[in-house]
Design an enzyme around this catalytic site. Structure first.
Site, short mmCIF file in Angstrom:
data_model
loop_
_atom_site.label_atom_id
_atom_site.label_comp_id
_atom_site.label_asym_id
_atom_site.label_seq_id
_atom_site.Cartn_x
_atom_site.Cartn_y
_atom_site.Cartn_z
N GLY A 1 0.64 -1.34 -0.02
CA GLY A 1 0.04 0.01 0.04
C GLY A 1 0.72 1.32 0.16
CB SER A 2 4.30 2.26 -1.16
OG SER A 2 4.16 2.01 -2.45
CB ILE B 1 -8.24 -10.68 -13.45
CG1 ILE B 1 -6.45 -10.85 -13.77
CG2 ILE B 1 -8.80 -10.27 -14.77
CD1 ILE B 1 -6.35 -12.08 -14.74
CG ASN C 1 -3.80 -1.56 -12.81
OD1 ASN C 1 -3.83 -1.92 -11.65
ND2 ASN C 1 -3.17 -2.28 -13.54
CG HIS D 1 1.50 -3.10 -15.12
ND1 HIS D 1 1.42 -3.93 -14.28
CD2 HIS D 1 2.38 -3.41 -15.91
CE1 HIS D 1 2.21 -4.97 -14.87
NE2 HIS D 1 2.63 -4.36 -15.82
CD GLU E 1 4.57 1.68 -9.68
OE1 GLU E 1 3.81 0.90 -10.11
OE2 GLU E 1 4.85 1.19 -8.33
#
Ligand code: GAR
Length: 200
Positions: free
Chosen positions: A13-14, A97, A112, A114, A183
């Site tokens: 959960g960063s 998924i 999302n 990724h 990210e």
């Protein structure tokens, strides 16, 4: 506008923390209305509780034990989430998924994150696979992306991408750290722009 975010996680959960911090610093006009995890021990659940955010632990196992379909799980989960009237649903390390039974309820609202560029290293262990591909000189750099979610895993139209360099001197851990730092920035930047487009 203040966006209502549901964040879905399976682990550390960063990225959830980056969202919570940006909200606390008033650099993201949003509220996390719910954090969903399919894993009971996901550290992200603790991060949510520390921030006073509601959590929902929603495992698949009871469904598989009862021979209920994956679509049933997805539909039930969508129903539980819909109550929170989310503006966006952010998959931040959610490792399941999602089928049309979920996605059709929230058109263009599910995004999302990724840790790879579009079309590269879909699925699990993308960071490790990119690191190995670099060692074999198959790629010169990697990156991360945020995309709209469709039933195909880690595919769907990209909303934002960022390149992440890999250095010859990098250990896997060095590269991982750089990836996660990128990210966190990309996620906040993208959410900010999606929210402002929605409000404007
Ligand atoms: C992130 O690197 C995210 O891109 C990845 O899981 C990690 C979660 O980290 N997601 C995927 O691989 C999706 N296929 P976090 O729990 O520390 O936010």
């Amino acid at each position: 506008m203040t966006a209502r975010l549901v964040v879905m996680i399976s682990g550390n959960g960063s990225n959830l923390q980056a969202i919570l911090d940006a909200i606390a610093n008033k650099t993201l006009p949003a509220e996390v209305v719910l954090v969903v995890s399919n894993r009971k021990n996901a550290y992200g659940l603790e991060r949510a509780r520390n921030a006073g955010v509601k959590t929902l632990y929603f495992p698949l196992k009871p469904y598989t034990d009862d021979e209920k379909s994956r679509e049933q799980y997805d539909a039930d989960l969508a129903e539980r989430i819909a109550v929170y009237a989310p503006t966006f649903i952010v998959l931040a390390g959610w490792m399941h998924i999602l089928s049309a039974a979920f996605l059709d309820k929230f058109p263009r609202q599910v995004i999302n994150l990724h840790p790879a560029l579009p079309g590269e290293f879909a699925g699990m262990y993308a960071i490790e696979r990119a690191y190995d591909a670099y060692q074999e000189r198959k790629i010169a750099f990697s990156g991360c992306m945020i995309h709209y979610v469709i039933p195909e895993v880690d595919a769907g139209a990209a909303i934002a991408t960022a390149e992440v360099p890999i250095l010859d001197s990098d250990s896997l851990e060095d590269f991982e750290k750089r990836m996660h730092a990128t990210e966190h920035q990309l996620l906040i930047y993208t959410l900010r722009s999606l929210i402002s487009r929605k409000g404007g």
